[in-house]
Design an enzyme around this catalytic site. Structure first.
Site, PDB file in Angstrom:
ATOM      1  N   PHE A 195      -6.526 -52.023  -1.666  1.00 38.52           N
ATOM      2  CA  PHE A 195      -5.478 -51.162  -1.109  1.00 38.52           C
ATOM      3  C   PHE A 195      -4.688 -51.953  -0.075  1.00 38.52           C
ATOM      4  CE2 PHE A 195      -5.526 -46.565  -2.068  1.00 38.52           C
ATOM      5  CZ  PHE A 195      -6.406 -46.610  -3.129  1.00 38.52           C
ATOM      6  N   ASN A 243     -12.157 -48.300  14.059  1.00 40.17           N
ATOM      7  CA  ASN A 243     -10.773 -47.851  13.866  1.00 40.17           C
ATOM      8  C   ASN A 243     -10.781 -46.393  13.430  1.00 40.17           C
ATOM      9  OD1 ASN A 243     -10.778 -47.704  10.831  1.00 40.17           O
ATOM     10  ND2 ASN A 243     -11.307 -49.851  11.102  1.00 40.17           N
ATOM     11  N   PRO A 279     -16.447 -61.000   6.984  1.00 38.03           N
ATOM     12  CA  PRO A 279     -16.243 -61.326   5.561  1.00 38.03           C
ATOM     13  C   PRO A 279     -15.209 -60.384   4.967  1.00 38.03           C
ATOM     14  CG  PRO A 279     -18.346 -60.194   5.882  1.00 38.03           C
ATOM     15  CD  PRO A 279     -17.799 -60.506   7.254  1.00 38.03           C
ATOM     16  N   ASP A 280     -14.442 -60.877   4.014  1.00 36.76           N
ATOM     17  CA  ASP A 280     -13.481 -60.029   3.302  1.00 36.76           C
ATOM     18  C   ASP A 280     -14.196 -59.519   2.048  1.00 36.76           C
ATOM     19  OD1 ASP A 280     -11.460 -59.098   1.510  1.00 36.76           O
ATOM     20  OD2 ASP A 280      -9.991 -60.073   2.823  1.00 36.76           O
ATOM     21  N   ILE A 281     -14.505 -58.242   2.034  1.00 33.74           N
ATOM     22  CA  ILE A 281     -15.327 -57.671   0.964  1.00 33.74           C
ATOM     23  C   ILE A 281     -14.584 -57.689  -0.365  1.00 33.74           C
ATOM     24  CG2 ILE A 281     -16.527 -55.559   0.209  1.00 33.74           C
ATOM     25  CD1 ILE A 281     -16.804 -55.088   3.378  1.00 33.74           C
ATOM     26  N   LYS A 333     -27.568 -53.789  26.995  1.00 31.43           N
ATOM     27  CA  LYS A 333     -26.272 -53.221  27.382  1.00 31.43           C
ATOM     28  C   LYS A 333     -25.608 -54.099  28.453  1.00 31.43           C
ATOM     29  CE  LYS A 333     -24.361 -49.068  29.434  1.00 31.43           C
ATOM     30  NZ  LYS A 333     -24.687 -47.924  30.253  1.00 31.43           N
ATOM     31  N   LYS A 359      -6.397 -62.416  -2.485  1.00 34.15           N
ATOM     32  CA  LYS A 359      -7.722 -61.791  -2.604  1.00 34.15           C
ATOM     33  C   LYS A 359      -8.360 -62.040  -3.966  1.00 34.15           C
ATOM     34  CE  LYS A 359      -7.129 -59.078   1.229  1.00 34.15           C
ATOM     35  NZ  LYS A 359      -8.009 -58.564   2.251  1.00 34.15           N
TER      36      LYS A 359
HETATM   37  N1  CTP Z   1     -10.594 -55.576   2.897  1.00 36.15           N
HETATM   38  C1  CTP Z   1     -11.925 -55.879   2.741  1.00 36.15           C
HETATM   39  N2  CTP Z   1     -12.583 -56.593   3.691  1.00 36.15           N
HETATM   40  C2  CTP Z   1     -11.946 -57.021   4.802  1.00 36.15           C
HETATM   41  C3  CTP Z   1     -10.576 -56.704   4.983  1.00 36.15           C
HETATM   42  C4  CTP Z   1      -9.936 -55.975   4.011  1.00 36.15           C
HETATM   43  O1  CTP Z   1     -12.511 -55.502   1.731  1.00 36.15           O
HETATM   44  N3  CTP Z   1     -12.602 -57.714   5.707  1.00 36.15           N
HETATM   45  C5  CTP Z   1      -9.886 -54.832   1.838  1.00 36.15           C
HETATM   46  C6  CTP Z   1      -9.508 -53.408   2.164  1.00 36.15           C
HETATM   47  O2  CTP Z   1     -10.526 -52.523   1.776  1.00 36.15           O
HETATM   48  C7  CTP Z   1      -8.235 -53.222   1.340  1.00 36.15           C
HETATM   49  C8  CTP Z   1      -7.589 -54.571   1.430  1.00 36.15           C
HETATM   50  O3  CTP Z   1      -8.652 -55.494   1.615  1.00 36.15           O
HETATM   51  O4  CTP Z   1      -8.541 -52.974  -0.008  1.00 36.15           O
HETATM   52  C9  CTP Z   1      -6.612 -54.657   2.552  1.00 36.15           C
HETATM   53  O5  CTP Z   1      -6.332 -55.981   2.794  1.00 36.15           O
HETATM   54  P1  CTP Z   1      -5.862 -56.547   4.197  1.00 36.15           P
HETATM   55  O6  CTP Z   1      -5.725 -58.021   4.032  1.00 36.15           O
HETATM   56  O7  CTP Z   1      -6.720 -56.067   5.305  1.00 36.15           O
HETATM   57  O8  CTP Z   1      -4.462 -55.923   4.245  1.00 36.15           O
HETATM   58  P2  CTP Z   1      -3.776 -54.985   5.270  1.00 36.15           P
HETATM   59  O9  CTP Z   1      -4.745 -54.045   5.886  1.00 36.15           O
HETATM   60  O10 CTP Z   1      -2.635 -54.394   4.532  1.00 36.15           O
HETATM   61  O11 CTP Z   1      -3.345 -56.000   6.395  1.00 36.15           O
HETATM   62  P3  CTP Z   1      -2.209 -57.140   6.511  1.00 36.15           P
HETATM   63  O12 CTP Z   1      -1.060 -56.714   5.637  1.00 36.15           O
HETATM   64  O13 CTP Z   1      -1.933 -57.110   7.935  1.00 36.15           O
HETATM   65  O14 CTP Z   1      -2.839 -58.411   6.027  1.00 36.15           O
END
Ligand code: CTP
Length: 400
Positions: free
Chosen positions: A327, A213, A308-310, A291, A345
């Site tokens: 954020f 992105n 994974p959601d960090i 490739k 979260k």
């Molecule tokens: N984040 C993360 N790991 C991921 C996705 C998100 O650590 N796989 C963290 C980002 O760094 C940020 C926050 O989660 O701190 C954003 O949450 P996210 O759920 O991705 O929210 P948005 O980008 O606002 O998306 P949406 O509102 O569409 O859920």
């Protein structure tokens, strides 16, 4: 800022550019924090700010002549170059950078830079074409290899009417970089460890292609810098960006979300985690080691699996940092959406970015609100560097 930095001194070289006026504000911020400032004003710099303003704010005399008998009698240029703990060049013009990169010494500023044995921080400022010129790129690479620290430049509208990178970093950001280099372990967050994630992640499709992105990483880098300025020991876990490592920060480069999580876990234990990275929500299910060839027509659809959601992982970790911050970019129902995200979260604060405010998305300013279980704290619209500075101060207040 406690008085521990009172004994510290900065030699501030002010080059000749329209951004020189910002050196006055930088001087004011440093003096307010108890740091001594000894200014060197180049001949070109003196066309933009007067020695009198600089001297009044620095509460010291201004040095500008290499061959001044009185200056040399008081303090020779070699001594001058070593009398400070750090040399800061703001603005670092194309000319100052070129001289420093080639070791030219034909005025007081360049001679000082060649003679110093102290760390140097440069805040470049120049027209976008000059910044992007191959000669400046070469000089930048040389100076970085020589161990010179950089802060900025920013991208934005320039005094010359053009747009692009080359605008000097804002004074609070240069101040933070200066304090991080001077402070090393001092300040209200001394002894505290922080992890900051920043930038995009890149998810491999095959050995040459990827999903990624447009995140620039700027806000995360500025926060890492600002936390270091408050004395924290910062690990910046970053996806691929074009930004130089912030001064005084440990930088760990990663590509994928899984690597980012592993690097964050390896940086534990920590007291603070700030997740600013724009992590890819999904990755290709299997990234083969060969490739994908064109063959006939388009390939099969790429199957995706969730990353994974960090932020969530750090919030639920057995060695959870005491303060975990995420954020979120919101266009509507900011507080309700941020509260929902907090719960989902498991973090302590959400820094909600109100992107519905005109001029904030992709711009230099941000309008943020800090949402926690205690409610919402709305901040006025301000420059992104200022957001980082204020957030670091707000974090420091939480620990003191
Ligand atoms: N984040 C993360 N790991 C991921 C996705 C998100 O650590 N796989 C963290 C980002 O760094 C940020 C926050 O989660 O701190 C954003 O949450 P996210 O759920 O991705 O929210 P948005 O980008 O606002 O998306 P949406 O509102 O569409 O859920």
């Amino acid at each position: 800022m406690p008085n521990t930095l009172n004994q510290k001194r900065v030699l501030l070289i002010v080059g000749g550019g329209i951004a020189a006026y910002k050196a006055l504000e930088l001087t004011r911020l440093l003096r307010k924090a108890g740091v001594g400032v000894r200014p060197i004003l180049t001949a070109a710099g003196a066309r933009f700010v007067t020695p009198l303003s600089l001297s009044a704010l620095a509460e010291d005399r201004v040095y500008s002549e290499l061959f001044s008998l009185t200056d040399e009698a008081e303090m020779g240029h070699i001594e001058l170059s070593r009398s400070a703990d750090l040399v800061v060049v703001a603005p670092a013009t194309a000319d100052v950078m070129a001289k420093a990169a080639t070791g030219l010494a034909n005025d007081l500023a360049s001679t000082t830079l060649l003679a110093t044995d102290k760390p140097v921080l440069m805040a470049p400022a120049m027209n976008v074409r000059m910044w992007e010129h191959a000669a400046t790129r070469r000089n930048l690479a040389t100076l970085m290899a020589d161990g010179i620290n950089f802060v900025g430049p920013d991208e934005g509208a320039m005094a010359c009417g053009e747009f692009g990178p080359g605008r000097m970093a804002e004074p609070p950001v240069i101040f933070a970089a200066t304090m991080a280099l001077l402070g090393a372990g001092r300040g209200p967050l001394a002894g505290k460890r922080a992890i900051v994630t920043a930038g995009p992640t890149a998810e491999a499709i095959d050995p040459v292609r990827m999903l990624t992105n447009r995140s620039s990483g700027k806000q995360g880098y500025a926060i890492a810098q600002a936390l270091a300025a408050q004395g924290a020991e910062v690990t910046l876990v970053t996806g691929p960006t074009a930004l130089p490592a912030p001064a005084g920060v440990r930088r760990v480069d990663v590509e994928s979300a899984r690597d980012m999580l592993a690097a964050c876990e390896a940086a534990l234990p920590a007291d603070i985690a700030v997740c600013v990275a724009a992590v890819a929500d999904w990755r290709p299910k299997s990234a083969g080691d060969r490739k994908i060839k064109k063959g006939s027509g388009a390939p099969d659809p790429i199957a995706l699996v969730e990353n994974p959601d960090i932020l969530a992982a750090l919030s639920k970790h057995g060695r959870r940092p005491r303060l975990v911050i995420g954020f979120a970019a919101e266009t509507h129902d900011l507080e309700a959406n941020a509260q929902a995200k907090l719960a989902k979260k498991g973090c302590d604060w959400i820094v909600a970015n109100d992107v519905s405010v005109a001029g904030t998305l992709g711009g230099d300013d941000n309008a943020v609100a800090i949402v926690s279980s205690g409610g919402i704290e709305r901040w006025e619209r301000m420059a992104k560097g200022e957001v980082a500075h204020r957030l670091a101060q707000r974090i420091a207040a939480e620990f003191n």
